[in-house]
Design an enzyme around this catalytic site. Structure first.
Site, PDB file in Angstrom:
ATOM      1  N   LYS A 186      17.756 -19.638  -8.199  1.00  0.00           N
ATOM      2  CA  LYS A 186      17.961 -18.185  -8.113  1.00  0.00           C
ATOM      3  C   LYS A 186      19.207 -17.788  -8.878  1.00  0.00           C
ATOM      4  O   LYS A 186      19.207 -16.828  -9.645  1.00  0.00           O
ATOM      5  CB  LYS A 186      18.112 -17.810  -6.632  1.00  0.00           C
ATOM      6  CG  LYS A 186      17.388 -16.685  -6.076  1.00  0.00           C
ATOM      7  CD  LYS A 186      15.914 -16.574  -6.098  1.00  0.00           C
ATOM      8  CE  LYS A 186      15.095 -17.252  -7.134  1.00  0.00           C
ATOM      9  NZ  LYS A 186      13.711 -17.427  -6.862  1.00  0.00           N
ATOM     10  N   ASN A 235      -1.642   2.088   6.125  1.00  0.00           N
ATOM     11  CA  ASN A 235      -0.794   0.967   5.676  1.00  0.00           C
ATOM     12  C   ASN A 235      -0.526   0.084   6.886  1.00  0.00           C
ATOM     13  O   ASN A 235      -0.393   0.596   8.002  1.00  0.00           O
ATOM     14  CB  ASN A 235       0.555   1.465   5.164  1.00  0.00           C
ATOM     15  CG  ASN A 235       0.456   2.081   3.797  1.00  0.00           C
ATOM     16  OD1 ASN A 235      -0.632   2.155   3.214  1.00  0.00           O
ATOM     17  ND2 ASN A 235       1.586   2.529   3.271  1.00  0.00           N
ATOM     18  N   GLY A 236      -0.376  -1.228   6.662  1.00  0.00           N
ATOM     19  CA  GLY A 236      -0.083  -2.128   7.779  1.00  0.00           C
ATOM     20  C   GLY A 236      -1.302  -2.959   8.131  1.00  0.00           C
ATOM     21  O   GLY A 236      -2.257  -3.046   7.352  1.00  0.00           O
ATOM     22  N   LYS A 260       7.252 -12.487 -14.846  1.00  0.00           N
ATOM     23  CA  LYS A 260       6.869 -12.604 -13.434  1.00  0.00           C
ATOM     24  C   LYS A 260       5.680 -13.541 -13.269  1.00  0.00           C
ATOM     25  O   LYS A 260       5.592 -14.280 -12.303  1.00  0.00           O
ATOM     26  CB  LYS A 260       6.530 -11.209 -12.883  1.00  0.00           C
ATOM     27  CG  LYS A 260       6.242 -11.181 -11.388  1.00  0.00           C
ATOM     28  CD  LYS A 260       7.501 -11.431 -10.576  1.00  0.00           C
ATOM     29  CE  LYS A 260       7.247 -11.573  -9.091  1.00  0.00           C
ATOM     30  NZ  LYS A 260       8.343 -12.276  -8.411  1.00  0.00           N
ATOM     31  N   HIS A 300      26.170 -40.247  -6.683  1.00  0.00           N
ATOM     32  CA  HIS A 300      25.490 -41.135  -7.633  1.00  0.00           C
ATOM     33  C   HIS A 300      25.508 -40.580  -9.055  1.00  0.00           C
ATOM     34  O   HIS A 300      24.698 -40.992  -9.874  1.00  0.00           O
ATOM     35  CB  HIS A 300      24.047 -41.387  -7.174  1.00  0.00           C
ATOM     36  CG  HIS A 300      23.982 -42.131  -5.880  1.00  0.00           C
ATOM     37  ND1 HIS A 300      24.383 -43.451  -5.742  1.00  0.00           N
ATOM     38  CD2 HIS A 300      23.612 -41.731  -4.635  1.00  0.00           C
ATOM     39  CE1 HIS A 300      24.229 -43.833  -4.482  1.00  0.00           C
ATOM     40  NE2 HIS A 300      23.768 -42.791  -3.784  1.00  0.00           N
ATOM     41  N   GLU A 330      18.789 -18.234 -12.803  1.00  0.00           N
ATOM     42  CA  GLU A 330      17.874 -17.346 -13.522  1.00  0.00           C
ATOM     43  C   GLU A 330      18.378 -15.909 -13.601  1.00  0.00           C
ATOM     44  O   GLU A 330      18.095 -15.224 -14.579  1.00  0.00           O
ATOM     45  CB  GLU A 330      16.439 -17.430 -12.987  1.00  0.00           C
ATOM     46  CG  GLU A 330      16.203 -16.845 -11.628  1.00  0.00           C
ATOM     47  CD  GLU A 330      14.738 -16.985 -11.181  1.00  0.00           C
ATOM     48  OE1 GLU A 330      13.841 -16.839 -12.012  1.00  0.00           O
ATOM     49  OE2 GLU A 330      14.524 -17.237  -9.985  1.00  0.00           O
ATOM     50  N   TRP A 365      -3.038  -2.400  -1.586  1.00  0.00           N
ATOM     51  CA  TRP A 365      -2.702  -3.780  -1.971  1.00  0.00           C
ATOM     52  C   TRP A 365      -3.429  -4.630  -0.941  1.00  0.00           C
ATOM     53  O   TRP A 365      -3.098  -4.622   0.237  1.00  0.00           O
ATOM     54  CB  TRP A 365      -1.193  -3.981  -1.922  1.00  0.00           C
ATOM     55  CG  TRP A 365      -0.763  -5.419  -1.974  1.00  0.00           C
ATOM     56  CD1 TRP A 365      -0.522  -6.242  -0.899  1.00  0.00           C
ATOM     57  CD2 TRP A 365      -0.529  -6.210  -3.137  1.00  0.00           C
ATOM     58  NE1 TRP A 365      -0.141  -7.484  -1.348  1.00  0.00           N
ATOM     59  CE2 TRP A 365      -0.137  -7.500  -2.703  1.00  0.00           C
ATOM     60  CE3 TRP A 365      -0.600  -5.950  -4.509  1.00  0.00           C
ATOM     61  CZ2 TRP A 365       0.176  -8.516  -3.588  1.00  0.00           C
ATOM     62  CZ3 TRP A 365      -0.284  -6.978  -5.386  1.00  0.00           C
ATOM     63  CH2 TRP A 365       0.098  -8.239  -4.924  1.00  0.00           C
ATOM     64  N   CYS A 371       0.840  -1.207   0.000  1.00  0.00           N
ATOM     65  CA  CYS A 371       0.000   0.000   0.000  1.00  0.00           C
ATOM     66  C   CYS A 371       0.873   1.256   0.000  1.00  0.00           C
ATOM     67  O   CYS A 371       2.002   1.233   0.492  1.00  0.00           O
ATOM     68  CB  CYS A 371      -0.864   0.031   1.245  1.00  0.00           C
ATOM     69  SG  CYS A 371      -1.945  -1.391   1.392  1.00  0.00           S
ATOM     70  N   GLU A 409      16.299 -24.228  -4.555  1.00  0.00           N
ATOM     71  CA  GLU A 409      15.912 -22.825  -4.734  1.00  0.00           C
ATOM     72  C   GLU A 409      17.163 -21.953  -4.927  1.00  0.00           C
ATOM     73  O   GLU A 409      17.167 -21.030  -5.757  1.00  0.00           O
ATOM     74  CB  GLU A 409      15.085 -22.373  -3.520  1.00  0.00           C
ATOM     75  CG  GLU A 409      14.819 -20.883  -3.386  1.00  0.00           C
ATOM     76  CD  GLU A 409      14.034 -20.279  -4.548  1.00  0.00           C
ATOM     77  OE1 GLU A 409      13.576 -21.011  -5.431  1.00  0.00           O
ATOM     78  OE2 GLU A 409      13.911 -19.034  -4.579  1.00  0.00           O
ATOM     79  N   ARG A 420       4.766   0.589  -6.601  1.00  0.00           N
ATOM     80  CA  ARG A 420       4.739  -0.333  -5.461  1.00  0.00           C
ATOM     81  C   ARG A 420       3.768  -1.495  -5.690  1.00  0.00           C
ATOM     82  O   ARG A 420       3.788  -2.472  -4.951  1.00  0.00           O
ATOM     83  CB  ARG A 420       4.311   0.411  -4.189  1.00  0.00           C
ATOM     84  CG  ARG A 420       5.302   1.453  -3.737  1.00  0.00           C
ATOM     85  CD  ARG A 420       4.665   2.407  -2.730  1.00  0.00           C
ATOM     86  NE  ARG A 420       4.371   1.788  -1.458  1.00  0.00           N
ATOM     87  CZ  ARG A 420       5.132   1.896  -0.372  1.00  0.00           C
ATOM     88  NH1 ARG A 420       6.243   2.595  -0.425  1.00  0.00           N
ATOM     89  NH2 ARG A 420       4.785   1.315   0.749  1.00  0.00           N
TER      90      ARG A 420
END
Ligand code: F6R
Length: 624
Positions: free
Chosen positions: A504, A119-120, A619, A523, A507, A93, A2, A500, A48
């Site tokens: 990262k 906000n929050g 995205k 192995h 990419e 948001w 937000c 992961e 944002r």
């Protein structure tokens, strides 16, 4: 995330057009209206991410006018209010309630005398709402309790002004907030901050308040950052700031960033900003959901009576980073909830023979809520008659409309293509779900649940310690970044983190990187190991560190450099680089992951890669 903007001053000439058109300065350097200035601030906050927007304008004759809607700032027509003297605006948001016109900010009290943007999260909003019996609520938001609480104060004490009322209300709110309030008959904006940023812009002709400086940077670079607990009044007479009811002075600083850098909070890339946001985004994920004393969680989700007790299997479906979050969570479901848990790449998922639909919970993990492969899996699960559930960051997304229940991860918008903060918030949310299921099924004792909740509570602070250690990671990236390939290994909860970490790096740096279960090295992959292939290992609690270290040694014997994320207190003298991971039990590998995120970032940055928009990637992947 937000965004907030507020303006009071003399930059405007008096409005003749709607705010949209008048958001451009005239030849005399004046904007035509307050609405135009606030609208322009909202445009500056668009980066944002948001799903709704609104403004509240105040003038001596016109009073308080609120305009808001779901959708884009460009679609928000700010009305002509020629006598308006000040106003506040908000981009929302969604966290509580879907992105509808009614849920957009500002929110008002029963009589439309007070308007608030926020906000929050107000964690105790349900309790406060019960105490506000008789008040008329028109939205699903936590925010709406604030104008009604202010109304209560003003009604109970007619001599009180907006500032006094906000100071009193502030003491009743639990959670994190940045608030801006305006009132019909008062020539001031009252703001308060606790846990959510607010900055004042101190121009010669005007004062601004915003969630970040980008909103008003074109007007002034002189700013005051409010501190937690501060309440301030912005009026034609200037700014007064109070802490614990007493006036305080706060420094005025000059911002030197350009707008582009300011949007990224001073970082070069959104990805780095989002890595650094993890302590605060995780606090949002956890806010109001942990009952540490009772050893339980409140995720605001419900299942039919008896469904969880009879559950035979939890099947997680997801792609990419979300799939790795699912692999982490599957282990937690088995350990904490005592239920078989499997994870499937969404594009490969079929309901499968030998399973009982009404005893299966299919959990779709998806940041965007729009990934076509994941939606396809949900549709196949629904068609088979299974109960479906989503864990997502995005209110109102397609997945939320197709499943039987949803838990939101509340990480805020993620702009960098590479998922970072959302991975941490996905795992934290799934861990809470595992506790909730375990408690419901009687598989998890309260004391064990409390210990998991303590680990989760420690997560933001532990990640902050890693972030404070960034320089060590930058040096390691400089030293090893030019290698031929990179191998990431771990065991148990360390496996999804290794996978992961490799994803990262590949990419965003375009380097060849692979993640393995550490035991698998010997192995096959060991044939690839040379002095030019560093091995990065997760050597924390929950990742069977000693056994993993044996496999790392096998690679070292073939000349590979070894970098390890090591639990605090453990020592592996043979490692070339050891990154210290604070002790947070079951979520320690998640903390180790932050080192791997930073490593990927700095390797890619040294190579000058377009980190926020890596080639060939999007995205949100909305094709199967
Ligand atoms: C990697 C990344 C992708 C996404 C994947 C799923 O950094 O971001 O692998 O995780 O495309 O996306 P969501 O979670 O939106 O379903």
């Amino acid at each position: 995330m937000c965004g907030i903007i507020g303006y009071i001053g003399e930059l405007h000439a008096g409005g003749q057009t709607d705010g949209k058109e008048s958001s451009e300065a005239t030849d005399g350097g004046k904007f035509q209206s307050v609405g135009g200035i606030v609208h322009r601030g909202l445009k500056n906050l668009e980066y944002r991410g948001y799903d709704s927007a609104g403004v509240a304008l105040v003038g001596p004759t016109s009073g308080l006018t609120v305009t808001k809607r779901s959708g884009e700032v460009d679609g928000l027509t700010v009305p002509d209010i020629p006598d308006a003297t000040h106003g506040v605006g908000h981009t929302r948001w969604s966290t509580h309630g879907p992105p509808t016109d009614a849920n957009a900010h500002p929110h008002t009290d029963c009589v439309g005398d007070v308007a608030v943007v926020h906000n929050g999260i107000v964690e105790n909003h349900e309790t406060l709402k019960r105490e506000l019996a008789g008040h008329e609520f028109t939205s699903d938001t936590d925010t709406e309790v604030i104008p009604h609480l202010i109304e209560e104060e003003l009604t109970a004490d007619p001599s009180a002004d907006l500032l006094t009322a906000v100071q009193r209300v502030e003491g009743k709110l639990e959670g994190s907030y940045a608030i801006c309030a305006v009132r019909e008959d008062e020539g001031e904006i009252v703001v308060a901050r606790r846990g959510s940023p607010l900055v004042l812009g101190r121009g010669e002709d005007a004062t601004f308040v915003a969630s970040d400086v980008t909103a008003f940077l074109e007007h002034t670079r002189d700013v005051t950052y409010l501190e937690d607990g501060d309440v301030a009044s912005l009026s034609a007479d200037g700014v007064e700031i109070f802490a614990s009811g007493e006036p305080v002075e706060r420094e005025i600083e000059t911002v030197t960033w350009e707008a582009d850098a300011a949007e990224k909070g001073g970082y070069d890339h959104y990805m780095r900003k989002e890595i650094h946001e993890q302590p605060s985004s995780l606090r949002q994920t956890l806010a109001g959901r942990l009952d540490a004393d009772g050893g339980d969680v409140n995720l605001d989700v419900s299942f039919p009576p008896g469904f969880l007790a009879d559950l035979e299997e939890i099947r997680i479906v997801a792609c990419g980073t979300s799939y790795y979050a699912g692999r982490y969570a599957a282990q937690l479901f088995e350990e904490l909830a005592g239920v078989r848990a499997t994870v499937e790449i969404a594009s490969e998922y079929e309901f499968g023979a030998g399973r009982t639909p009404d005893r299966t919970l299919v959990v779709a993990v998806t940041q965007s809520g729009e990934t076509a492969d994941t939606l396809g899996a949900v549709r196949r699960a629904n068609a088979a008659g299974a109960r479906t559930f989503a864990v997502t960051n995005t209110l109102g997304s397609t997945v939320t409309r197709e499943v039987d229940g949803t838990a939101f991860i509340r990480a805020g918008p993620e702009i960098g293509v590479a998922a970072t903060k959302t991975f941490a918030s996905q795992v934290a949310t799934l861990a809470m779900l595992a506790v909730a299921v375990g408690r419901d099924r009687g598989a998890l004792a309260a004391a064990d649940a409390r210990s998991v909740l303590e680990d989760l509570q420690g997560l933001p602070g532990a990640i902050q310690q890693v972030l404070d250690d960034e320089e060590q990671v930058r040096e390691a990236a400089r030293e090893y970044g030019d290698s031929e390939a990179f191998f990431f290994v771990g065991r148990a909860l360390g496996v999804p983190v290794a996978l992961e970490g490799a994803l990262k790096l590949k990419e965003i740096s375009y380097d060849h990187a692979e993640g393995f279960a550490a035991g698998e090295l010997k192995h096959g992959p060991l044939a690839l190991v040379t002095p030019e292939t560093p091995v990065l290992a997760v050597l924390t609690d929950g990742a069977r560190a000693a056994e993993t270290m044996n496999n790392v040694t096998e690679a070292q014997t073939r000349g590979a450099p070894a970098l390890g994320c090591v639990s605090a207190g453990d020592e592996y003298d043979t490692l070339d680089v050891a990154f210290d991971v604070p002790d947070v039990g079951i979520v320690e590998p998640l903390v180790a992951n932050v080192y791997l995120q930073l490593f990927a970032y700095h390797v890619a940055n040294e190579k000058g890669r377009p980190i926020d928009k890596p080639r060939n990637l999007a995205k949100s992947v909305t094709v199967e």
